[in-house]
Write an enzyme that holds these catalytic residues in place. Sequence first.
Site, mmCIF file in Angstrom:
data_model
loop_
_atom_site.group_PDB
_atom_site.id
_atom_site.type_symbol
_atom_site.label_atom_id
_atom_site.label_comp_id
_atom_site.label_asym_id
_atom_site.label_seq_id
_atom_site.Cartn_x
_atom_site.Cartn_y
_atom_site.Cartn_z
ATOM 1 C CG LEU A 37 -22.604 -22.563 -55.131
ATOM 2 C CD1 LEU A 37 -23.624 -23.194 -54.189
ATOM 3 C CD2 LEU A 37 -22.782 -21.055 -55.166
ATOM 4 C CG ASP A 38 -16.234 -20.052 -52.598
ATOM 5 O OD1 ASP A 38 -15.798 -20.064 -53.763
ATOM 6 O OD2 ASP A 38 -16.283 -19.035 -51.889
ATOM 7 C CD GLN A 39 -13.889 -28.537 -50.514
ATOM 8 O OE1 GLN A 39 -12.912 -28.097 -51.103
ATOM 9 N NE2 GLN A 39 -13.830 -29.636 -49.794
ATOM 10 C CB THR A 71 -20.586 -21.607 -50.463
ATOM 11 O OG1 THR A 71 -19.595 -20.657 -50.086
ATOM 12 C CG2 THR A 71 -21.923 -20.903 -50.608
#
Length: 549
Positions: free
Chosen positions: A395-397, A399
Amino acid sequence: MSNDRIHRFHTSVSGIELPAQFTFPFHYVPHPLAVAAAGEVMRYVATRVEWRHELQAGKMLGVLVVTGDNGLGYLAAFSGNLCHSNDWDYFVPPVYDLLQPRGEFRRGEAAITHLNHVIAQLEHDGQAAACQRRIEELEMQCRVHVAQWKSTMRASKQLRDAMRANGSLKPQQEQALIAESQYQKAELKRIKRASAREIDAERARLEEHESRVAQLKQRRKTMSEALQERIFRLFVVSNARGERKDLVDVFSSYYGCKRLPPAGTGECCGPKLLQYAYGHHLQPVCMAEFWYGRSPVGEVRHHGHYYPACQSKCRPLLDFMLQGLDVESNPLAQPSAETVDGERLDIVYDDPWIMVVDKPAGMPTVPGKQCAVSLLDRLRQLLPQATGPLVVHRLDQMTSGLVLVAKTKEVHKELQRQFAEHSIKKRYTAVVAGQVQGETGVIDLPLRPDIDDRPRQLVDPRHGKPAVTRWKVIKRGHDGTTRIAFYPLTGRTHQLRVHASHPGGLNAPIVGDMLYGTAGSRLCLHAESIAFVHPVTHKEVTVESKAKF
């Protein structure tokens, strides 16, 4: 402040406290003073009729709030040039004026332009095409001549074979037949050699022409690189310590080896603003860059929204120019309140083979260039006996939400296979800034990285990779926001964030999205549900975790 580049606030800012530290330009929430300055700039530029068309097409503008002998004020800048000039009243001047009529850039550009004309003339003079046509004609003539001669040889051989079949040939006649066969074979070789000489001569003329063009192009490249270095040597910037460096030295120091900056370096808002402030003994207070006008095709830019400085051109440059200022820490390099090292991870599902954890917003999934503790670091502490890579997907940092973890290499491989086959189903919850049109839909916008400003992504139908998202409205808020359920059918970097923000998608950025919308306390995007087939029990498993926003 009599200087027409330094502006007093027309709106009251007396109740706004100065920030304790200067803006970290690559990830920030704009300070109220910067917001007030940006508002005044937007109102002012709307009155300049001569700029209207270009600004409406889209332009990055910036403000730098400063203090000086005459108190508090602000500077304004535009990125690149505006209406064929890079030095207008009201805005700070360029670090170096590339558009000086008799300047180094104009002279070098004229020489390269002349070379471009010479190359274009050679490429379009018809000589290469004529040579190529002549080669094709000669090759065709050779094939026809060879085919005709081979037909003659076959007919002669049939006649010789018939004569020999009669069995009444005298020795002299046999010798004549042998001589005829030898002559015809030798003649075939002569035909081929003669054709080859003509073709080779024509090819040599073509290669000579192409070689001349290639040499001129190499000369143009060398001239362009030399001009670029000379220009970047003329861009001399300062920092708050009073140190000065040209752009080549700045980039070489940053990367640890000689490195030329990308084209356009030094022409963004941030460097212009800081350079003018240092040169006029002004103290920088806070800074912000914002978009004015329409969004460019493929990019996500919204009028009046604030954006971080670009990475490829501004990261090394501002790293030098901010030295000597007390700058805010990079929030991406610091653990958030949710991600303090040692805090217990929220484990949503756990069995001997698989774990599903709820990653907090702000924690990177895997270690990166920044020093923040990653989810993988925490998992290695938690599962010291596990084998394999552990983390199955990322996951994106910024998110939050569910991340699938495999405790063995074999389970990891099987779950990766399910991801590759798109059999794992995920649902995200997001709050977007705007009232979305419709209730459900599918967004199909191919994506690729912005190589000049990573990690930003661009919409690119030609070169982008397929990116498809289903969406559904969950709830419409009274504050103008919409809660959305996203169902990604592909897994591209920043897919949901771009699909939400882009005019071809929802045209409504996710709340708190610094890259594609407006920064906030957090990115309101949460991986809420994941469903997969258990690699060992072969049962379908669904895990859910509600968003905290």
